[in-house]
Design an enzyme around this catalytic site. Structure first.
Site, PDB file in Angstrom:
ATOM      1  N   ASP A 186       0.798  -1.237   0.000  1.00 12.20           N
ATOM      2  CA  ASP A 186       0.000   0.000   0.000  1.00 12.20           C
ATOM      3  C   ASP A 186       0.824   1.277   0.000  1.00 12.20           C
ATOM      4  OD1 ASP A 186      -0.734  -0.827   3.455  1.00 12.20           O
ATOM      5  OD2 ASP A 186       0.909   0.387   2.661  1.00 12.20           O
ATOM      6  N   HIS A 199       6.573  -7.940  -1.462  1.00  8.57           N
ATOM      7  CA  HIS A 199       5.453  -8.346  -2.334  1.00  8.57           C
ATOM      8  C   HIS A 199       5.160  -7.309  -3.407  1.00  8.57           C
ATOM      9  CE1 HIS A 199       3.803 -11.270   0.945  1.00  8.57           C
ATOM     10  NE2 HIS A 199       4.831 -11.759   0.282  1.00  8.57           N
ATOM     11  N   THR A 254       0.793  -9.147  11.178  1.00 12.14           N
ATOM     12  CA  THR A 254       0.712 -10.184  10.153  1.00 12.14           C
ATOM     13  C   THR A 254       0.195 -11.477  10.774  1.00 12.14           C
ATOM     14  OG1 THR A 254       1.925 -11.450   8.456  1.00 12.14           O
ATOM     15  CG2 THR A 254       3.176 -10.787  10.418  1.00 12.14           C
ATOM     16  N   ASN A 265       0.402  -7.762  17.608  1.00 10.78           N
ATOM     17  CA  ASN A 265      -0.707  -8.121  16.727  1.00 10.78           C
ATOM     18  C   ASN A 265      -2.026  -8.074  17.481  1.00 10.78           C
ATOM     19  OD1 ASN A 265      -1.176  -8.902  13.913  1.00 10.78           O
ATOM     20  ND2 ASN A 265      -2.022 -10.798  14.756  1.00 10.78           N
ATOM     21  N   GLU A 286      -4.195 -10.343  17.430  1.00  6.59           N
ATOM     22  CA  GLU A 286      -4.531 -11.683  17.967  1.00  6.59           C
ATOM     23  C   GLU A 286      -3.313 -12.585  17.830  1.00  6.59           C
ATOM     24  OE1 GLU A 286      -7.799 -12.744  15.443  1.00  6.59           O
ATOM     25  OE2 GLU A 286      -6.581 -12.596  13.638  1.00  6.59           O
TER      26      GLU A 286
HETATM   27  N1  APR Z   1      -3.762  -3.814  14.766  1.00 13.61           N
HETATM   28  C1  APR Z   1      -2.958  -4.903  14.883  1.00 13.61           C
HETATM   29  N2  APR Z   1      -3.157  -6.056  14.190  1.00 13.61           N
HETATM   30  C2  APR Z   1      -4.209  -6.090  13.351  1.00 13.61           C
HETATM   31  C3  APR Z   1      -5.090  -4.989  13.169  1.00 13.61           C
HETATM   32  C4  APR Z   1      -4.825  -3.817  13.925  1.00 13.61           C
HETATM   33  N3  APR Z   1      -5.600  -2.742  13.820  1.00 13.61           N
HETATM   34  N4  APR Z   1      -6.049  -5.351  12.260  1.00 13.61           N
HETATM   35  C5  APR Z   1      -5.764  -6.614  11.876  1.00 13.61           C
HETATM   36  N5  APR Z   1      -4.678  -7.063  12.534  1.00 13.61           N
HETATM   37  C6  APR Z   1      -4.023  -8.369  12.415  1.00 13.61           C
HETATM   38  C7  APR Z   1      -4.994  -9.508  12.196  1.00 13.61           C
HETATM   39  O1  APR Z   1      -5.366 -10.060  13.424  1.00 13.61           O
HETATM   40  C8  APR Z   1      -4.129 -10.489  11.378  1.00 13.61           C
HETATM   41  O2  APR Z   1      -3.407 -11.368  12.244  1.00 13.61           O
HETATM   42  O3  APR Z   1      -3.221  -8.304  11.260  1.00 13.61           O
HETATM   43  C9  APR Z   1      -3.134  -9.589  10.660  1.00 13.61           C
HETATM   44  C10 APR Z   1      -3.467  -9.447   9.167  1.00 13.61           C
HETATM   45  O4  APR Z   1      -3.330 -10.718   8.595  1.00 13.61           O
HETATM   46  P1  APR Z   1      -3.633 -10.896   7.029  1.00 13.61           P
HETATM   47  O5  APR Z   1      -4.908 -10.229   6.680  1.00 13.61           O
HETATM   48  O6  APR Z   1      -3.420 -12.346   6.734  1.00 13.61           O
HETATM   49  O7  APR Z   1      -2.478 -10.052   6.309  1.00 13.61           O
HETATM   50  P2  APR Z   1      -0.954 -10.448   6.127  1.00 13.61           P
HETATM   51  O8  APR Z   1      -0.443 -11.274   7.267  1.00 13.61           O
HETATM   52  O9  APR Z   1      -0.227  -9.190   5.823  1.00 13.61           O
HETATM   53  O10 APR Z   1      -1.000 -11.352   4.792  1.00 13.61           O
HETATM   54  C11 APR Z   1       0.258 -11.782   4.279  1.00 13.61           C
HETATM   55  O11 APR Z   1      -0.875 -12.723   2.378  1.00 13.61           O
HETATM   56  O12 APR Z   1      -2.542 -12.540   0.843  1.00 13.61           O
HETATM   57  C12 APR Z   1      -1.191 -12.401   1.024  1.00 13.61           C
HETATM   58  O13 APR Z   1       0.267 -11.002  -0.206  1.00 13.61           O
HETATM   59  C13 APR Z   1      -0.739 -10.980   0.773  1.00 13.61           C
HETATM   60  O14 APR Z   1       0.993  -9.753   1.919  1.00 13.61           O
HETATM   61  C14 APR Z   1      -0.162 -10.542   2.113  1.00 13.61           C
HETATM   62  C15 APR Z   1       0.168 -11.863   2.790  1.00 13.61           C
END
Ligand code: APR
Length: 267
Positions: free
Chosen positions: A96, A114, A214, A239, A241
Site C-alpha cells: 500500500d 510483495h 501479520t 498483533n 490476535e
Molecule cells: N492492529 C494490529 N493487528 C491487526 C489490526 C490492527 N488494527 N487489524 C488486523 N490485525 C491483524 C490480524 O489479526 C491479522 O493477524 O493483522 C493480521 C493481518 O493478517 P492478514 O490479513 O493475513 O495479512 P498479512 O499477514 O499481511 O497477509 C500476508 O498474504 O494474501 C497475502 O500477499 C498478501 O501480503 C499478504 C500476505
C-alpha cells in the site's frame, strides 16, 4: 527484554494489520479481501493471463483505496524510532506504499517483498514503472485517473508511466518498452517474493526481530520469526490476535497497531 537502544541490529516485519487503521482492507479478517475475491481469480499469473481486465479492476480498486489512506501512528512511530537508532531494517509484505509515504525523511526505506501498488511492470521484459493510475473506477467502469500514489518528484522519474502517452489493447495498458500488457508490480501467489537474499541476510544478523500486524500464514514471511530465533535474536510479535508461530515468539503484545506500536517503540 533489554531497552531498545541496547539492541545492535533491529529487523521489523509488517503485514496488513499495520495499515488496517488507515482504512486498508486486510486479507484474512472478516470482510477481508480474500472474502470478497478469490485469490485464484485476481492474484495469480494464471488469473492475469485468463482475465487481465478483472485483475486490473481489482488492483485499480486497491490503488484508489491506498491513495485515499494516510499513514497512521504505527507507521509514523517506526520512522521516528529509525531516526534515533542506527541500525533498523523494515521488511514489509504490504503493497500500500504507506510506509514510503510516512517516511518523508527517507529514514527507513522499506524492503517491499510483495511489490507495490504504485508500480507496474512490463509482462514481457519486467521493466518496473512508477504508475499511479487507476485504470478503472471503484465500480469497475473504465475511467483512468491519477491516484496521487506518486508525488510530483516521482513523476519526473525516468520510468514513470505518463498516462496520456499509453497505448491500450481492450482497455489494458501496453508497456512503452515492448508494447505488451502492463501488469501490477505485485508478487502473486506462485511467484517468488522480491529481495529475498537481502531479507535473509538481515534476519540472520539481527538481535531483535519484531513482527507487526501479520497473521503468519503466508510463506516465506511466515518463516522469518523462526529464522530470527535460530539466529539468536530476541523475537517480539505485536498483533491484534495470537499467530501460529508462538513457539518462536519471546514476547507477544496484543492490541491495535496504533496503540501498541508507538508504545513499544517509544524512544
Ligand atoms: N492492529 C494490529 N493487528 C491487526 C489490526 C490492527 N488494527 N487489524 C488486523 N490485525 C491483524 C490480524 O489479526 C491479522 O493477524 O493483522 C493480521 C493481518 O493478517 P492478514 O490479513 O493475513 O495479512 P498479512 O499477514 O499481511 O497477509 C500476508 O498474504 O494474501 C497475502 O500477499 C498478501 O501480503 C499478504 C500476505
Amino acid at each position: 527484554m533489554k531497552p531498545l537502544n541496547e539492541y545492535k541490529k533491529i529487523v521489523i516485519l509488517t503485514g496488513a494489520g499495520i495499515s488496517a487503521e488507515s482504512g486498508i482492507s486486510t486479507f484474512r479478517d472478516s470482510q477481508g479481501l480474500w472474502e470478497q475475491h478469490k485469490i485464484e481469480d485476481v492474484a495469480t499469473p494464471e488469473a492475469f493471463e485468463k482475465d487481465p481486465l478483472l485483475v486490473w479492476k481489482f488492483y485499480s480498486m486497491r490503488r484508489l483505496q491506498a491513495a485515499k489512506a494516510k499513514p497512521n501512528l504505527a507507521h509514523l512511530a517506526l520512522i521516528q524510532f529509525a531516526k534515533a537508532h542506527p541500525d533498523v531494517h523494515l521488511i514489509t509484505q504490504n503493497v500500500d506504499a504507506l510506509h514510503l509515504r510516512a517516511d518523508t525523511t527517507h529514514s527507513l526505506p522499506p524492503i517491499c517483498m510483495h511489490g507495490s501498488l504504485h508500480e507496474s511492470s512490463c509482462s514481457n521484459c519486467g521493466i518496473v514503472y512508477l504508475d499511479d493510475y487507476a485504470y478503472f473506477n471503484e465500480l469497475g467502469d473504465y475511467a483512468p485517473q491519477e491516484t496521487e500514489l506518486c508525488d510530483s518528484t516521482q513523476r519526473s522519474h525516468q520510468h514513470y508511466l505518463h498516462h496520456y502517452n499509453l497505448e491500450y489493447r481492450n482497455f489494458i495498458p501496453l508497456s512503452p518498452c515492448c508494447k505488451v500488457m502492463i501488469r501490477p508490480h505485485i508478487v502473486w501467489f506462485g511467484e517468488m517474493p522480491q529481495h529475498m537474499e537481502k531479507i535473509y541476510h538481515q534476519i540472520s544478523h539481527c538481535d531483535l526481530f519484531v513482527s507487526i500486524g501479520t497473521s503468519g500464514v503466508v510463506y516465506p514471511a511466515a518463516s522469518f520469526l523462526a529464522g530470527a530465533k535460530a539466529a539468536g535474536a530476541h523475537t517480539v510479535c505485536l498483533n491484534k490476535e495470537p499467530i501460529p508461530q508462538a513457539a518462536f515468539i519471546d514476547e507477544f503484545i496484543e492490541g491495535s497497531a496504533t496503540d501498541i506500536v508507538p508504545r513499544f517503540f517509544r524512544i
